[in-house]
Motif scaffolding. Structure first.
Motif, mmCIF file in Angstrom:
data_model
loop_
_atom_site.group_PDB
_atom_site.id
_atom_site.type_symbol
_atom_site.label_atom_id
_atom_site.label_comp_id
_atom_site.label_asym_id
_atom_site.label_seq_id
_atom_site.Cartn_x
_atom_site.Cartn_y
_atom_site.Cartn_z
ATOM 1 N N VAL A 69 0.868 -1.132 0.015
ATOM 2 C CA VAL A 69 -0.077 0.025 -0.054
ATOM 3 C C VAL A 69 0.806 1.138 0.047
ATOM 4 O O VAL A 69 0.679 2.328 -0.913
ATOM 5 C CB VAL A 69 -0.865 0.018 1.261
ATOM 6 N N LEU A 70 1.821 1.282 0.868
ATOM 7 C CA LEU A 70 2.715 2.438 0.948
ATOM 8 C C LEU A 70 3.425 2.570 -0.289
ATOM 9 O O LEU A 70 3.664 3.696 -0.969
ATOM 10 C CB LEU A 70 3.710 2.217 2.233
ATOM 11 N N GLN A 71 3.943 1.655 -1.029
ATOM 12 C CA GLN A 71 4.716 1.619 -2.312
ATOM 13 C C GLN A 71 3.842 2.103 -3.398
ATOM 14 O O GLN A 71 4.257 3.004 -4.240
ATOM 15 C CB GLN A 71 5.389 0.307 -2.670
ATOM 16 N N LYS A 72 2.594 1.785 -3.502
ATOM 17 C CA LYS A 72 1.517 1.979 -4.428
ATOM 18 C C LYS A 72 1.409 3.680 -4.269
ATOM 19 O O LYS A 72 1.116 4.380 -5.400
ATOM 20 C CB LYS A 72 0.250 1.328 -4.203
ATOM 21 N N SER A 73 1.059 3.970 -3.059
ATOM 22 C CA SER A 73 0.924 5.493 -2.661
ATOM 23 C C SER A 73 2.268 6.356 -3.203
ATOM 24 O O SER A 73 1.917 7.234 -3.768
ATOM 25 C CB SER A 73 0.595 5.605 -1.307
ATOM 26 N N ILE A 74 3.167 5.677 -3.056
ATOM 27 C CA ILE A 74 4.490 6.619 -3.480
ATOM 28 C C ILE A 74 4.479 6.513 -4.925
ATOM 29 O O ILE A 74 4.838 7.738 -5.490
ATOM 30 C CB ILE A 74 5.758 5.884 -2.931
ATOM 31 N N LEU A 76 2.050 6.286 -7.358
ATOM 32 C CA LEU A 76 1.092 6.982 -7.728
ATOM 33 C C LEU A 76 1.066 8.520 -7.581
ATOM 34 O O LEU A 76 0.726 9.583 -8.421
ATOM 35 C CB LEU A 76 -0.375 6.644 -7.283
ATOM 36 N N TYR A 77 1.357 8.902 -6.211
ATOM 37 C CA TYR A 77 1.231 10.283 -5.824
ATOM 38 C C TYR A 77 2.486 10.920 -5.067
ATOM 39 O O TYR A 77 2.195 12.090 -4.584
ATOM 40 C CB TYR A 77 0.003 10.344 -4.718
ATOM 41 N N GLY A 78 3.372 9.981 -4.750
ATOM 42 C CA GLY A 78 4.544 10.679 -3.857
ATOM 43 C C GLY A 78 4.334 10.432 -2.564
ATOM 44 O O GLY A 78 5.468 10.608 -1.911
ATOM 45 N N GLY A 79 3.730 9.400 -2.256
ATOM 46 C CA GLY A 79 3.698 9.059 -0.678
ATOM 47 C C GLY A 79 2.571 9.733 0.023
ATOM 48 O O GLY A 79 2.073 10.828 -0.235
ATOM 49 N N PRO A 80 2.053 9.256 1.111
ATOM 50 C CA PRO A 80 0.960 9.459 1.915
ATOM 51 C C PRO A 80 1.072 10.794 3.022
ATOM 52 O O PRO A 80 2.196 10.874 3.599
ATOM 53 C CB PRO A 80 0.399 8.484 2.752
ATOM 54 N N ASP A 81 0.142 11.871 2.801
ATOM 55 C CA ASP A 81 0.501 12.929 4.158
ATOM 56 C C ASP A 81 -0.669 12.341 5.235
ATOM 57 O O ASP A 81 -0.403 12.849 6.247
ATOM 58 C CB ASP A 81 -0.222 14.286 3.477
ATOM 59 N N VAL A 82 -1.872 11.599 4.935
ATOM 60 C CA VAL A 82 -2.950 11.192 5.764
ATOM 61 C C VAL A 82 -3.040 9.519 5.675
ATOM 62 O O VAL A 82 -3.080 9.197 4.478
ATOM 63 C CB VAL A 82 -4.034 12.193 5.354
ATOM 64 N N VAL A 123 5.325 5.642 9.212
ATOM 65 C CA VAL A 123 5.780 6.682 9.983
ATOM 66 C C VAL A 123 7.322 6.674 9.667
ATOM 67 O O VAL A 123 7.867 7.781 9.756
ATOM 68 C CB VAL A 123 5.789 6.264 11.729
ATOM 69 N N PRO A 124 8.105 5.569 9.575
ATOM 70 C CA PRO A 124 9.471 5.819 9.487
ATOM 71 C C PRO A 124 9.473 6.577 7.744
ATOM 72 O O PRO A 124 10.429 7.384 7.780
ATOM 73 C CB PRO A 124 10.015 4.420 9.215
ATOM 74 N N TRP A 125 8.707 5.889 7.177
ATOM 75 C CA TRP A 125 9.047 6.869 5.408
ATOM 76 C C TRP A 125 8.522 8.245 5.793
ATOM 77 O O TRP A 125 9.017 9.123 5.269
ATOM 78 C CB TRP A 125 7.831 6.138 4.724
ATOM 79 N N MET A 126 7.465 8.518 6.435
ATOM 80 C CA MET A 126 6.837 10.175 6.652
ATOM 81 C C MET A 126 8.163 10.849 7.298
ATOM 82 O O MET A 126 8.380 11.912 7.141
ATOM 83 C CB MET A 126 5.762 10.183 7.756
ATOM 84 N N LYS A 130 8.721 13.458 4.606
ATOM 85 C CA LYS A 130 7.666 14.528 4.739
ATOM 86 C C LYS A 130 7.953 15.411 5.810
ATOM 87 O O LYS A 130 8.745 15.128 6.863
ATOM 88 C CB LYS A 130 6.074 13.803 4.875
ATOM 89 N N LYS A 131 7.307 16.588 5.907
ATOM 90 C CA LYS A 131 7.173 17.342 6.964
ATOM 91 C C LYS A 131 6.270 17.177 8.012
ATOM 92 O O LYS A 131 6.276 18.020 9.092
ATOM 93 C CB LYS A 131 7.170 19.033 6.450
ATOM 94 N N GLY A 132 5.796 16.131 7.895
ATOM 95 C CA GLY A 132 4.554 15.730 9.075
ATOM 96 C C GLY A 132 3.740 14.922 8.464
ATOM 97 O O GLY A 132 3.855 14.391 7.251
#
Length: 250
Positions: A69-74, A76-82, A123-126, A130-132
């Motif tokens: 799921v994380l890899q797919k989000s990355i 498609l969209y660059g990874g999750p904020d939420v 969380v480790p990816w965020m 990410k900035k949060g």
């Protein structure tokens, strides 16, 4: 007009029906890019097509599925904020000593372990990329005001609340927020299990009589609350339980 979630990427588990579908629809309408993680691929694909977002088949109780799921989000969209940990289950209302090992284990795996796995993988990816971020964990009003004959379900949701508060403190320095949402009984695919009988207006009448605002929770009530917690309007809100119950727990 810009949406409240413009520029945000969200993962919504159990997004193929009920609260998850409503949350996904609200997020898309507010400008978010949504990846639905759904156990049942047919419903996930159908909802994603309806809403104009993406879906992936996922069992949220399995670590390797969270990794996908994380890899797919990355991709498609660059990874999750939420991350909205909405997927949940419940056994049919019954005396607590009659709940089977299999029913108990599944309830704890889907309702609680799935959140552990989401944190362990995302969380480790965020923290690195990410900035949060914002985790929104769907609990239940039963975590605040437990119901007889649903003891182990209510306990699993109380654990969700406790974990969310602890995680909020632990990752505040990384600007990763954790909140939980506690809905009252709603008309979803699990309603008959909460009732322990068919989901009919007659069987729902008792539950409705207990709610001061005089109606059941609608899935859009929960979606609206999640939108707020995911938005920048809530950037100072972490470690809280948003109770959406028409006053039942007051």
């Amino acid at each position: 007009m810009p949406g409240r979630l413009d520029g945000k990427v969200a993962i919504v588990t159990g997004g193929g029906s009920g609260f998850g579908k409503a949350i996904s629809a609200k997020f898309v309408a507010e400008g978010a890019k949504v990846l639905i993680a759904e156990m049942h691929p047919e419903s996930g694909v159908a909802v994603a097509k309806e809403l104009g977002c993406e879906s992936i088949q996922a069992d949220v109780t399995k670590r390797d599925h969270w990794q996908k799921v994380l890899q797919k989000s990355i991709e498609l969209y660059g990874g999750p904020d939420v991350v909205v940990n909405n997927a949940g289950t419940c056994y049919s209302s019954k005396p607590s000593h009659e709940v089977t090992d299999e029913e108990y284990d599944l309830t704890m795996l889907v309702n609680y372990k799935s959140i552990y796995l989401s944190v362990a993988e995302i969380v480790p990816w965020m923290k690195e990329n990410k900035k949060g971020g914002s985790f929104i964990n769907i609990a239940s009003s039963g975590a605040i005001r437990p119901k007889p004959n649903l003891t182990w379900y209510c306990g699993s949701k109380a654990a969700v609340n406790a974990a969310s508060r602890s995680l909020a403190q632990e990752y505040a320095t990384n600007n990763i927020r954790f909140n939980s949402v506690c809905p009252q009984f709603a008309d979803t695919g699990l309603s008959h299990r909460f009732l322990g009988k068919p989901n009919t207006p007659e069987n729902r009448a008792y539950f409705m009589s207990l709610i001061p605002l005089g109606r059941m929770t609608d899935v859009t009530d929960v979606a609206n609350g999640c939108c707020y917690l995911a938005s920048e309007e809530a950037n100072y809100v972490t470690g809280t339980e948003l109770i959406i119950d028409g006053g039942r727990c007051a």
